[in-house]
Scaffold this motif. Structure first.
Motif, PDB file in Angstrom:
ATOM      1  N   ARG A   1     -11.140   7.666  -0.513  1.00  0.00           N
ATOM      2  CA  ARG A   1     -10.196   7.230  -0.562  1.00  0.00           C
ATOM      3  C   ARG A   1      -9.924   7.010   1.068  1.00  0.00           C
ATOM      4  O   ARG A   1      -9.352   6.571   1.753  1.00  0.00           O
ATOM      5  CB  ARG A   1      -9.141   7.250  -1.198  1.00  0.00           C
ATOM      6  CG  ARG A   1      -9.331   7.529  -2.837  1.00  0.00           C
ATOM      7  CD  ARG A   1      -9.463   5.767  -3.077  1.00  0.00           C
ATOM      8  NE  ARG A   1      -8.804   5.172  -2.330  1.00  0.00           N
ATOM      9  CZ  ARG A   1      -7.287   4.685  -3.508  1.00  0.00           C
ATOM     10  NH1 ARG A   1      -6.763   5.167  -4.719  1.00  0.00           N
ATOM     11  NH2 ARG A   1      -6.426   3.373  -2.924  1.00  0.00           N
TER      12      ARG A   1
ATOM     13  N   GLU B   1      -3.115  -0.432  -4.812  1.00  0.00           N
ATOM     14  CA  GLU B   1      -2.515   0.933  -5.767  1.00  0.00           C
ATOM     15  C   GLU B   1      -2.791   0.564  -6.833  1.00  0.00           C
ATOM     16  O   GLU B   1      -3.915   1.066  -7.956  1.00  0.00           O
ATOM     17  CB  GLU B   1      -1.935   2.144  -5.330  1.00  0.00           C
ATOM     18  CG  GLU B   1      -2.051   3.083  -5.584  1.00  0.00           C
ATOM     19  CD  GLU B   1      -3.386   4.199  -4.401  1.00  0.00           C
ATOM     20  OE1 GLU B   1      -3.775   3.900  -3.592  1.00  0.00           O
ATOM     21  OE2 GLU B   1      -4.260   4.476  -5.519  1.00  0.00           O
TER      22      GLU B   1
ATOM     23  N   GLY C   1      -8.258  13.980  -0.929  1.00  0.00           N
ATOM     24  CA  GLY C   1      -7.552  12.722   0.578  1.00  0.00           C
ATOM     25  C   GLY C   1      -8.250  12.465   1.030  1.00  0.00           C
ATOM     26  O   GLY C   1      -9.669  11.514   0.917  1.00  0.00           O
TER      27      GLY C   1
ATOM     28  N   GLU D   1       1.103  -1.016   0.224  1.00  0.00           N
ATOM     29  CA  GLU D   1       0.134  -0.157  -0.256  1.00  0.00           C
ATOM     30  C   GLU D   1       1.094   1.153   0.197  1.00  0.00           C
ATOM     31  O   GLU D   1       1.871   0.719   0.909  1.00  0.00           O
ATOM     32  CB  GLU D   1      -1.414   0.209   1.110  1.00  0.00           C
ATOM     33  CG  GLU D   1      -2.039  -1.100   0.658  1.00  0.00           C
ATOM     34  CD  GLU D   1      -2.979  -0.917   2.343  1.00  0.00           C
ATOM     35  OE1 GLU D   1      -2.900   0.098   2.417  1.00  0.00           O
ATOM     36  OE2 GLU D   1      -2.928  -1.921   3.208  1.00  0.00           O
ATOM     37  N   THR D   2       0.315   2.380  -0.649  1.00  0.00           N
ATOM     38  CA  THR D   2       0.867   3.487  -0.882  1.00  0.00           C
ATOM     39  C   THR D   2      -0.205   5.348  -0.228  1.00  0.00           C
ATOM     40  O   THR D   2      -1.272   4.871  -0.378  1.00  0.00           O
ATOM     41  CB  THR D   2       1.926   3.692  -2.157  1.00  0.00           C
ATOM     42  OG1 THR D   2       2.424   4.742  -1.755  1.00  0.00           O
ATOM     43  CG2 THR D   2       0.710   3.595  -2.931  1.00  0.00           C
ATOM     44  N   SER D   3       0.738   5.800   0.140  1.00  0.00           N
ATOM     45  CA  SER D   3      -0.306   7.402  -0.004  1.00  0.00           C
ATOM     46  C   SER D   3       1.040   8.090  -0.936  1.00  0.00           C
ATOM     47  O   SER D   3       1.063   9.479  -0.868  1.00  0.00           O
ATOM     48  CB  SER D   3      -0.536   7.768   1.722  1.00  0.00           C
ATOM     49  OG  SER D   3       0.360   7.909   2.581  1.00  0.00           O
ATOM     50  N   GLU D   4       1.939   7.435  -1.898  1.00  0.00           N
ATOM     51  CA  GLU D   4       2.065   8.063  -2.930  1.00  0.00           C
ATOM     52  C   GLU D   4       1.676   8.237  -4.190  1.00  0.00           C
ATOM     53  O   GLU D   4       2.395   7.228  -4.725  1.00  0.00           O
ATOM     54  CB  GLU D   4       4.380   8.410  -2.926  1.00  0.00           C
ATOM     55  CG  GLU D   4       4.841   9.510  -3.224  1.00  0.00           C
ATOM     56  CD  GLU D   4       6.065   9.805  -1.821  1.00  0.00           C
ATOM     57  OE1 GLU D   4       5.998  10.382  -1.453  1.00  0.00           O
ATOM     58  OE2 GLU D   4       6.686   8.748  -2.624  1.00  0.00           O
TER      59      GLU D   4
ATOM     60  N   LEU E   1      -7.410  10.529  -5.373  1.00  0.00           N
ATOM     61  CA  LEU E   1      -6.325  10.998  -4.395  1.00  0.00           C
ATOM     62  C   LEU E   1      -6.242  12.190  -4.144  1.00  0.00           C
ATOM     63  O   LEU E   1      -5.458  12.075  -2.732  1.00  0.00           O
ATOM     64  CB  LEU E   1      -4.992   9.905  -5.387  1.00  0.00           C
ATOM     65  CG  LEU E   1      -5.176   9.084  -5.885  1.00  0.00           C
ATOM     66  CD1 LEU E   1      -3.931   9.170  -6.598  1.00  0.00           C
ATOM     67  CD2 LEU E   1      -5.310   8.176  -5.365  1.00  0.00           C
TER      68      LEU E   1
ATOM     69  N   LYS F   1      -8.109   9.119   2.979  1.00  0.00           N
ATOM     70  CA  LYS F   1      -6.949   9.031   2.862  1.00  0.00           C
ATOM     71  C   LYS F   1      -5.849  10.198   3.125  1.00  0.00           C
ATOM     72  O   LYS F   1      -6.602  10.475   1.411  1.00  0.00           O
ATOM     73  CB  LYS F   1      -6.137   8.010   3.835  1.00  0.00           C
ATOM     74  CG  LYS F   1      -5.162   7.390   1.893  1.00  0.00           C
ATOM     75  CD  LYS F   1      -4.490   6.283   2.583  1.00  0.00           C
ATOM     76  CE  LYS F   1      -3.510   5.518   1.080  1.00  0.00           C
ATOM     77  NZ  LYS F   1      -2.970   4.802   1.496  1.00  0.00           N
ATOM     78  N   ASN F   2      -5.077  11.092   2.756  1.00  0.00           N
ATOM     79  CA  ASN F   2      -4.375  12.340   2.548  1.00  0.00           C
ATOM     80  C   ASN F   2      -3.209  11.117   1.469  1.00  0.00           C
ATOM     81  O   ASN F   2      -2.351  10.299   1.600  1.00  0.00           O
ATOM     82  CB  ASN F   2      -3.586  13.040   3.551  1.00  0.00           C
ATOM     83  CG  ASN F   2      -4.565  13.885   3.831  1.00  0.00           C
ATOM     84  OD1 ASN F   2      -6.450  14.418   3.591  1.00  0.00           O
ATOM     85  ND2 ASN F   2      -4.411  14.037   5.258  1.00  0.00           N
ATOM     86  N   TYR F   3      -2.780  11.745  -0.179  1.00  0.00           N
ATOM     87  CA  TYR F   3      -1.732  11.183  -0.267  1.00  0.00           C
ATOM     88  C   TYR F   3      -1.105  12.312  -1.586  1.00  0.00           C
ATOM     89  O   TYR F   3      -1.561  13.670  -0.899  1.00  0.00           O
ATOM     90  CB  TYR F   3      -1.860  11.043  -2.280  1.00  0.00           C
ATOM     91  CG  TYR F   3      -3.274   9.505  -1.720  1.00  0.00           C
ATOM     92  CD1 TYR F   3      -2.410   8.110  -2.238  1.00  0.00           C
ATOM     93  CD2 TYR F   3      -4.258   9.697  -1.466  1.00  0.00           C
ATOM     94  CE1 TYR F   3      -2.729   6.888  -2.443  1.00  0.00           C
ATOM     95  CE2 TYR F   3      -5.142   7.511  -1.462  1.00  0.00           C
ATOM     96  CZ  TYR F   3      -4.159   7.376  -1.590  1.00  0.00           C
ATOM     97  OH  TYR F   3      -5.202   5.562  -1.914  1.00  0.00           O
TER      98      TYR F   3
END
Ligand code: AHM
Ligand code: MG
Length: 326
Positions: free
Chosen positions: A223, A312, A218, A190-193, A215, A225-227
């Protein structure tokens, strides 16, 4: 401390393949030297030439291409090479076992501003080493690659390499040796970038627009969550970041020129990077299908690319399956 050659031999890599990888690294060391000297070597700036794709060639595109091509073709194991900077394949020893494709200096728009660039390569077996040397021999899907990798010329020069048994990284030491520095690289699921050239948004498919919009929305968006976003405009640097700490990188299809399914090239960029990413546990897709399953029709073919952390990539594919629109 383990040197590249002893690592490969220890892992029972085919002796001929080790030889070709070593030869390739001699060329990459020379490219690294030219880059380090930069303006001192008189290699910065743009040439008066364009490549087959109509792109203006930087002086260093040509210098790197010539270095890598010469070193490879001097080796009896190399039957032919295809380069992003050459119109047609260039042939070597008729009995050679291997065909090598490469982008000698990817991200070369970054050279003059002293930002990271890289060499990307892919090695396949020649299907009929005894036959006439023909372009069609190169047109094998990415699954047929027996080795792929890149050398990132950044603050340090790093080789990321797969021979189909995971991904390992080697750093170029002052002694001129590539030394193992990361074994069995694994991409976080998983990622947030994310990484994309946002300025092309208006040209993307609706599904890509809504995926990226979600994305950016945020924590308040679907989604939840913040990216964060990164864009180096140098694929080798982006893929290196993804291999190192996860993320998703995409240069998708866009409608600027319907004859081009994306900016990146299948044989020199899409396939080698996809093999590395899959070997590190990530995903690599055209947004619909695995890049490695695309059957090439010509050597300079372009492809839509999305690669990185597997969950992702799966989410991005789901947006495209559902044809999401804003
Ligand atoms: P190049 O092979 O001509 O250098 O082009 C490929 C590069 C990639 O490294 C990078 O991801 C992309 O082009 C950047 O494109 P843009 O300038 O549209 O952001
Ligand atoms: Mg390139």
């Amino acid at each position: 401390m383990q040197l590249l050659s002893s690592f490969l031999k220890h892992n029972k890599t085919d002796d001929d393949l080790v030889e070709v990888i070593e030869v390739l690294m001699i060329a990459c060391k020379e490219v690294a030297l030219q880059l380090r000297e930069g303006a001192l070597a008189g290699v910065l700036g743009t040439s008066t030439l364009t490549n087959v794709q109509g792109e203006t060639q930087k002086k260093l595109d040509i210098v790197s291409n010539d270095i890598i091509k010469k070193v490879l073709l001097d080796n009896r194991l190399v039957r032919g090479v295809a380069s992003e900077e050459e119109d047609e394949p260039v042939w070597g020893d008729r009995d050679g076992r291997f065909l090598v494709t490469f982008d000698p200096l990817d991200g070369s728009s970054n050279i003059d501003i002293n930002v990271s660039v890289g060499t990307i390569f892919s090695i396949i077996e020649a299907p009929k080493p005894w036959a006439k040397q023909e372009t069609e021999e190169f047109l094998q899907s990415g699954r047929k690659q027996i080795a792929a990798g890149y050398v990132l010329y950044g603050p340090s020069a790093v080789l990321a390499l797969t021979t189909g048994k995971g991904v390992n990284m080697f750093t170029l030491a002052h002694t001129g040796d590539f030394i193992l520095t990361e074994e069995n690289v694994t991409i976080p699921k998983e990622t947030s970038e994310f990484a994309i050239n946002m300025s092309n948004r208006r040209f993307w498919e609706p599904a890509m627009q809504s995926y990226i919009d979600d994305l950016i929305a945020g924590a308040e968006g679907p989604r939840e969550k913040n990216y964060n976003m990164r864009w180096v405009a140098s694929m080798v640097a982006e893929v290196h970041r993804v291999l190192t700490r996860g993320g998703i990188f995409t240069y998708p299809w866009d409608n600027r020129d319907p004859s081009k399914p994306g900016k990146l090239r299948l044989m020199y960029e899409g396939n080698p990077m996809s093999l590395l990413i899959e070997q590190a546990g990530g995903g690599a897709t055209t947004c619909y299908d695995d890049i490695l399953d695309v059957q090439p029709e010509h050597i300079h073919q372009r492809v839509s690319v999305a690669l990185g952390s597997i969950k992702e990539v799966e989410t991005l594919k789901a947006y495209h399956r559902e044809g999401k629109k804003n």
